[in-house]
Design an enzyme around this catalytic site. Structure first.
Site, PDB file in Angstrom:
ATOM      1  N   HIS A  47      21.798  82.960 125.286  1.00 47.05           N
ATOM      2  CA  HIS A  47      21.907  82.018 124.155  1.00 47.05           C
ATOM      3  C   HIS A  47      23.343  81.588 123.884  1.00 47.05           C
ATOM      4  O   HIS A  47      23.636  81.092 122.801  1.00 47.05           O
ATOM      5  CB  HIS A  47      21.300  82.647 122.888  1.00 47.05           C
ATOM      6  CG  HIS A  47      19.803  82.739 122.924  1.00 47.05           C
ATOM      7  ND1 HIS A  47      19.062  83.515 122.060  1.00 47.05           N
ATOM      8  CD2 HIS A  47      18.895  82.125 123.727  1.00 47.05           C
ATOM      9  CE1 HIS A  47      17.767  83.390 122.334  1.00 47.05           C
ATOM     10  NE2 HIS A  47      17.640  82.569 123.347  1.00 47.05           N
ATOM     11  N   GLY A  97      15.916  95.957 120.035  1.00 51.94           N
ATOM     12  CA  GLY A  97      16.359  95.266 118.815  1.00 51.94           C
ATOM     13  C   GLY A  97      16.116  93.776 118.802  1.00 51.94           C
ATOM     14  O   GLY A  97      16.964  93.024 118.341  1.00 51.94           O
ATOM     15  N   ASN A 135      22.249  87.831 122.145  1.00 49.77           N
ATOM     16  CA  ASN A 135      23.316  87.833 121.144  1.00 49.77           C
ATOM     17  C   ASN A 135      24.497  86.986 121.608  1.00 49.77           C
ATOM     18  O   ASN A 135      24.850  86.981 122.782  1.00 49.77           O
ATOM     19  CB  ASN A 135      23.779  89.262 120.867  1.00 49.77           C
ATOM     20  CG  ASN A 135      22.654  90.110 120.320  1.00 49.77           C
ATOM     21  OD1 ASN A 135      21.660  89.566 119.840  1.00 49.77           O
ATOM     22  ND2 ASN A 135      22.790  91.417 120.389  1.00 49.77           N
ATOM     23  N   ARG A 162      31.377  82.996 111.774  1.00 46.01           N
ATOM     24  CA  ARG A 162      30.781  84.051 112.614  1.00 46.01           C
ATOM     25  C   ARG A 162      31.832  84.591 113.586  1.00 46.01           C
ATOM     26  O   ARG A 162      31.904  85.775 113.854  1.00 46.01           O
ATOM     27  CB  ARG A 162      29.590  83.520 113.424  1.00 46.01           C
ATOM     28  CG  ARG A 162      28.454  82.870 112.656  1.00 46.01           C
ATOM     29  CD  ARG A 162      27.533  83.870 112.010  1.00 46.01           C
ATOM     30  NE  ARG A 162      28.110  84.511 110.854  1.00 46.01           N
ATOM     31  CZ  ARG A 162      28.315  83.910 109.667  1.00 46.01           C
ATOM     32  NH1 ARG A 162      27.981  82.666 109.473  1.00 46.01           N
ATOM     33  NH2 ARG A 162      28.872  84.576 108.679  1.00 46.01           N
ATOM     34  N   SER A 222      13.082  90.764 117.738  1.00 43.90           N
ATOM     35  CA  SER A 222      11.812  90.617 117.011  1.00 43.90           C
ATOM     36  C   SER A 222      10.725  89.940 117.845  1.00 43.90           C
ATOM     37  O   SER A 222       9.575  89.889 117.432  1.00 43.90           O
ATOM     38  CB  SER A 222      12.038  89.790 115.737  1.00 43.90           C
ATOM     39  OG  SER A 222      12.469  88.487 116.089  1.00 43.90           O
ATOM     40  N   TYR A 255      29.933  78.551 112.518  1.00 46.77           N
ATOM     41  CA  TYR A 255      30.302  79.327 113.713  1.00 46.77           C
ATOM     42  C   TYR A 255      31.755  79.801 113.646  1.00 46.77           C
ATOM     43  O   TYR A 255      32.082  80.864 114.198  1.00 46.77           O
ATOM     44  CB  TYR A 255      29.991  78.539 114.999  1.00 46.77           C
ATOM     45  CG  TYR A 255      28.492  78.433 115.201  1.00 46.77           C
ATOM     46  CD1 TYR A 255      27.763  79.519 115.691  1.00 46.77           C
ATOM     47  CD2 TYR A 255      27.790  77.294 114.820  1.00 46.77           C
ATOM     48  CE1 TYR A 255      26.381  79.448 115.824  1.00 46.77           C
ATOM     49  CE2 TYR A 255      26.410  77.209 114.956  1.00 46.77           C
ATOM     50  CZ  TYR A 255      25.716  78.299 115.456  1.00 46.77           C
ATOM     51  OH  TYR A 255      24.346  78.248 115.583  1.00 46.77           O
TER      52      TYR A 255
HETATM   53  P1  OAD Z   1      15.879  88.989 114.905  1.00 47.02           P
HETATM   54  O1  OAD Z   1      16.763  88.955 113.703  1.00 47.02           O
HETATM   55  O2  OAD Z   1      14.740  88.032 114.955  1.00 47.02           O
HETATM   56  O3  OAD Z   1      15.273  90.430 115.078  1.00 47.02           O
HETATM   57  C1  OAD Z   1      16.073  91.590 114.973  1.00 47.02           C
HETATM   58  C2  OAD Z   1      15.253  92.795 115.379  1.00 47.02           C
HETATM   59  O4  OAD Z   1      16.129  93.925 115.361  1.00 47.02           O
HETATM   60  C3  OAD Z   1      14.065  93.134 114.454  1.00 47.02           C
HETATM   61  O5  OAD Z   1      12.897  93.327 115.235  1.00 47.02           O
HETATM   62  C4  OAD Z   1      14.500  94.453 113.784  1.00 47.02           C
HETATM   63  O6  OAD Z   1      13.389  95.342 113.574  1.00 47.02           O
HETATM   64  C5  OAD Z   1      15.440  95.037 114.823  1.00 47.02           C
HETATM   65  N1  OAD Z   1      16.462  95.949 114.281  1.00 47.02           N
HETATM   66  C6  OAD Z   1      17.052  95.934 113.058  1.00 47.02           C
HETATM   67  N2  OAD Z   1      17.944  96.931 112.953  1.00 47.02           N
HETATM   68  C7  OAD Z   1      17.920  97.598 114.144  1.00 47.02           C
HETATM   69  C8  OAD Z   1      18.629  98.735 114.668  1.00 47.02           C
HETATM   70  N3  OAD Z   1      19.547  99.387 113.964  1.00 47.02           N
HETATM   71  N4  OAD Z   1      18.353  99.118 115.944  1.00 47.02           N
HETATM   72  C9  OAD Z   1      17.425  98.467 116.685  1.00 47.02           C
HETATM   73  N5  OAD Z   1      16.737  97.396 116.240  1.00 47.02           N
HETATM   74  C10 OAD Z   1      16.974  96.976 114.992  1.00 47.02           C
HETATM   75  O7  OAD Z   1      16.852  88.804 116.162  1.00 47.02           O
HETATM   76  P2  OAD Z   1      16.530  88.352 117.665  1.00 47.02           P
HETATM   77  O8  OAD Z   1      15.188  88.832 118.093  1.00 47.02           O
HETATM   78  O9  OAD Z   1      17.700  88.749 118.473  1.00 47.02           O
HETATM   79  O10 OAD Z   1      18.761  82.446 118.768  1.00 47.02           O
HETATM   80  O11 OAD Z   1      16.521  86.790 117.523  1.00 47.02           O
HETATM   81  C11 OAD Z   1      16.352  86.009 118.671  1.00 47.02           C
HETATM   82  C12 OAD Z   1      17.077  84.699 118.542  1.00 47.02           C
HETATM   83  O12 OAD Z   1      16.741  84.044 117.317  1.00 47.02           O
HETATM   84  C13 OAD Z   1      18.572  84.808 118.452  1.00 47.02           C
HETATM   85  O13 OAD Z   1      19.205  84.971 119.698  1.00 47.02           O
HETATM   86  C14 OAD Z   1      18.962  83.520 117.837  1.00 47.02           C
HETATM   87  C15 OAD Z   1      17.948  83.507 116.733  1.00 47.02           C
HETATM   88  O14 OAD Z   1      17.695  82.350 116.130  1.00 47.02           O
HETATM   89  C16 OAD Z   1      19.642  81.459 118.849  1.00 47.02           C
HETATM   90  O15 OAD Z   1      20.668  81.427 118.197  1.00 47.02           O
HETATM   91  C17 OAD Z   1      19.258  80.404 119.825  1.00 47.02           C
END
Ligand code: OAD
Length: 236
Positions: A112, A179, A95, A60, A181, A57
């Site tokens: 988060h 953005g 985020n 980061r 998943s 961290y």
């Molecule tokens: P992910 O890394 O799981 O997903 C990222 C998403 O962003 C994917 O669906 C991509 O298709 C999309 N993506 C990539 N580039 C993009 C762009 N330029 N514009 C728009 N979308 C784009 O990330 P999260 O869903 O945020 O939790 O993950 C959720 C949580 O899992 C996070 O908050 C974190 C992680 O583990 C904790 O730390 C508790």
């Protein structure tokens, strides 16, 4: 699309910050910046190897504060939209970066946690932090080392401000996920909660993550967020 939105909830995930130079979590290799998520984003990982987690961290945080990481046009347009939209607006982000607030967003929930905060395990007090810290750092309240951890919600822990989020979801008429998943609960179920009051649900993402949204707009956030949100502003 229903007539005119009066209450909007937006959920953002790592994808909105990808074009700002911060890697998403679930790249094809399943690692987060070269580390298994279990090692750096669980209470068990922290117990096993606190030094690794502090360092992770700290890196980061340094990356977030470096000159080349800046809000992109998706962050900026959401902030502009919040100030121009006459109805209710809540921005919920998964985020831990500070790009939404740097762009000017105000009604914002970091469900988060935040990279630029740490908390004391004794008092649960939360402090701002821009520098590195670790097990040896003296706590500002206890005046002793060993009590501080990153203010990050790890897997298995309860996300923050869920009451406020659920209230907004239950009364919104438009819900937009940008953005993310949809792999992590409870955020992955927000669109279903929003549907209880028949909100129109929209996903802005290069990939379609669920067939449950009413609308999917494919593209990079910096392009499609300004275009889509403009359509939600009233025309005078
Ligand atoms: P992910 O890394 O799981 O997903 C990222 C998403 O962003 C994917 O669906 C991509 O298709 C999309 N993506 C990539 N580039 C993009 C762009 N330029 N514009 C728009 N979308 C784009 O990330 P999260 O869903 O945020 O939790 O993950 C959720 C949580 O899992 C996070 O908050 C974190 C992680 O583990 C904790 O730390 C508790």
């Amino acid at each position: 699309m229903r007539a005119r939105a009066e209450s909007i909830v937006v959920l953002t995930g790592a994808g909105i910050s990808a074009e700002s130079g911060i890697k998403t979590f679930r790249a094809a290799d399943g690692l987060w910046e070269n580390h298994p998520i279990d090692d750096v984003a669980t209470p068990e990982g922290f117990e096993r190897n606190p030094q690794l987690v502090y360092e992770f961290y700290n890196q980061r945080r340094q990356q977030l504060l470096s000159d080349h990481v800046k809000p992109n046009s998706a962050h900026s347009y959401l902030a502009k939209f919040e100030h121009e939209f006459p109805g209710k607006f809540l921005l919920v982000t998964q985020n831990v970066d500070n790009l939404h607030e740097r762009a000017g967003s105000e009604n914002l929930v970091h469900m988060h946690g935040e990279l630029l905060k740490m908390h004391c395990l004794n008092s649960q007090l939360i402090f701002d932090i821009a520098e590195d810290f670790n097990f040896d750092t003296e706590c500002r309240c206890c005046r002793s080392p060993g009590n501080l951890r990153p203010h990050i919600v790890w897997f298995g822990e309860m996300p923050l401000q869920m009451n406020k989020i659920n209230q907004a979801l239950e009364s919104c008429d438009v819900f937009v996920a940008i953005g993310t998943s949809g792999n992590v609960y409870p955020a992955s179920g927000f669109y279903q909660t929003a549907k209880i009051r028949r909100a129109h649900t929209v996903e802005l993402n290069p990939e379609s993550t669920s067939s449950g949204f009413d609308e999917h707009i494919a593209g990079n956030a910096s392009e499609i967020v300004p275009k889509y949100f403009e359509t939600l502003l009233p025309v005078y």
